[in-house]
Design a protein around this motif. Structure first.
Motif, mmCIF file in Angstrom:
data_model
loop_
_atom_site.group_PDB
_atom_site.id
_atom_site.type_symbol
_atom_site.label_atom_id
_atom_site.label_comp_id
_atom_site.label_asym_id
_atom_site.label_seq_id
_atom_site.Cartn_x
_atom_site.Cartn_y
_atom_site.Cartn_z
ATOM 1 N N LEU A 98 0.825 -1.199 0.000
ATOM 2 C CA LEU A 98 0.000 0.000 0.000
ATOM 3 C C LEU A 98 0.870 1.264 0.000
ATOM 4 O O LEU A 98 0.629 2.212 -0.747
ATOM 5 C CB LEU A 98 -0.935 0.004 1.212
ATOM 6 N N SER A 99 1.911 1.269 0.839
ATOM 7 C CA SER A 99 2.804 2.419 0.889
ATOM 8 C C SER A 99 3.503 2.625 -0.444
ATOM 9 O O SER A 99 3.657 3.754 -0.924
ATOM 10 C CB SER A 99 3.840 2.238 2.005
ATOM 11 N N MET B 247 1.041 4.099 -2.917
ATOM 12 C CA MET B 247 0.745 5.500 -2.620
ATOM 13 C C MET B 247 1.879 6.414 -3.085
ATOM 14 O O MET B 247 1.650 7.469 -3.676
ATOM 15 C CB MET B 247 0.498 5.672 -1.122
#
Length: 242
Positions: free
Chosen positions: A9-10, A13
């Motif tokens: 997810l990081s 992003m």
């Protein structure tokens, strides 16, 4: 992500943020090229324009809390004043051409060598073609009426525009002062804390970049306020410095 220090997810992003910044950079370049072309057109040159980096400063204008605007000094209103004056002179000229003219003269002559023949000539003349002249008078009167209406409209429009500009000026001035007194110091504090926490391992890279983004956004908001404020001040100069 490759070393296992952040999750998917990081990574997603950060990749999305990077792509957004690239798109934003490209849009800025397109806008800059458009501005450069506009400047070349204004100064009538095809030379390459090299911007000089400088600090964006806030323009200064001395305005009272409740200024009394001199509407008749506004350039657009002054232009309409001249238009009304021309229409009025034209109407008076046409009107005078329709009025009967009076003439009088004195004579002193001799007839068959006998002097002493004196007298006065008096005459009254009327213009011919009365109907065409009447049409010209009506047209000139209509032009004067329209010019006077346009003049009154321009005065009202200028007054409303000045009041609107002054309201925008006051609002932007207050927002800029708030940024200078509060938000800019907050932006610096956010940036400093983010650097410290990241170096100490208290936050991850994604949180670090988000904090820097927040700090940068505050500064960008401030610069946009300065730009809008300067544009309003330039308009006020146009209305008031004449």
């Amino acid at each position: 992500y490759e070393t296992g220090e952040s999750n998917l997810l990081s990574s997603a992003m950060l990749t999305s943020e990077y792509q957004r910044m690239v798109i934003e950079k490209n849009l800025h370049e397109v806008h800059l090229n458009s501005l450069e072309n506009d400047i070349r057109t204004i100064v009538n040159t095809d030379s390459i324009i090299i911007p000089v980096e400088t600090k964006l400063t806030k323009l200064e204008i001395d305005l009272p809390d409740k200024p009394e605007f001199k509407i008749d000094s506004v350039p657009d209103v002054k232009a309409m004043q001249k238009y009304v004056a021309v229409a009025d002179r034209n109407y008076r000229l046409v009107k005078s051409q329709m009025s009967p003219s009076f003439r009088a003269g004195y004579y002193n002559q001799e007839i068959d060598l006998i002097p002493g023949y004196q007298g006065v000539n008096v005459g009254l003349s009327f213009p011919l073609l009365f109907m065409p002249q009447k049409g010209r008078k009506q047209a000139a009167q209509l032009d004067l009426f329209m010019a006077e209406n346009q003049y009154e409209y321009q005065k009202i429009n200028a007054k409303l525009q000045l009041e609107k500009l002054f309201q925008q000026y006051e609002q932007l001035k207050a927002n800029i002062e708030y940024h200078e007194e509060e938000r800019l110091s907050n932006a610096l504090m956010i940036e400093d804390n983010a650097n410290i926490l990241y170096e100490e391992g208290e936050i991850g890279y994604i949180e670090f970049t988000q904090n820097l983004k927040t700090s940068r956004q505050i500064r960008e908001d401030y610069l946009n306020l300065i730009r809008e404020y300067n544009l309003i001040v330039i308009e006020l100069f146009y209305y008031l410095e004449n």
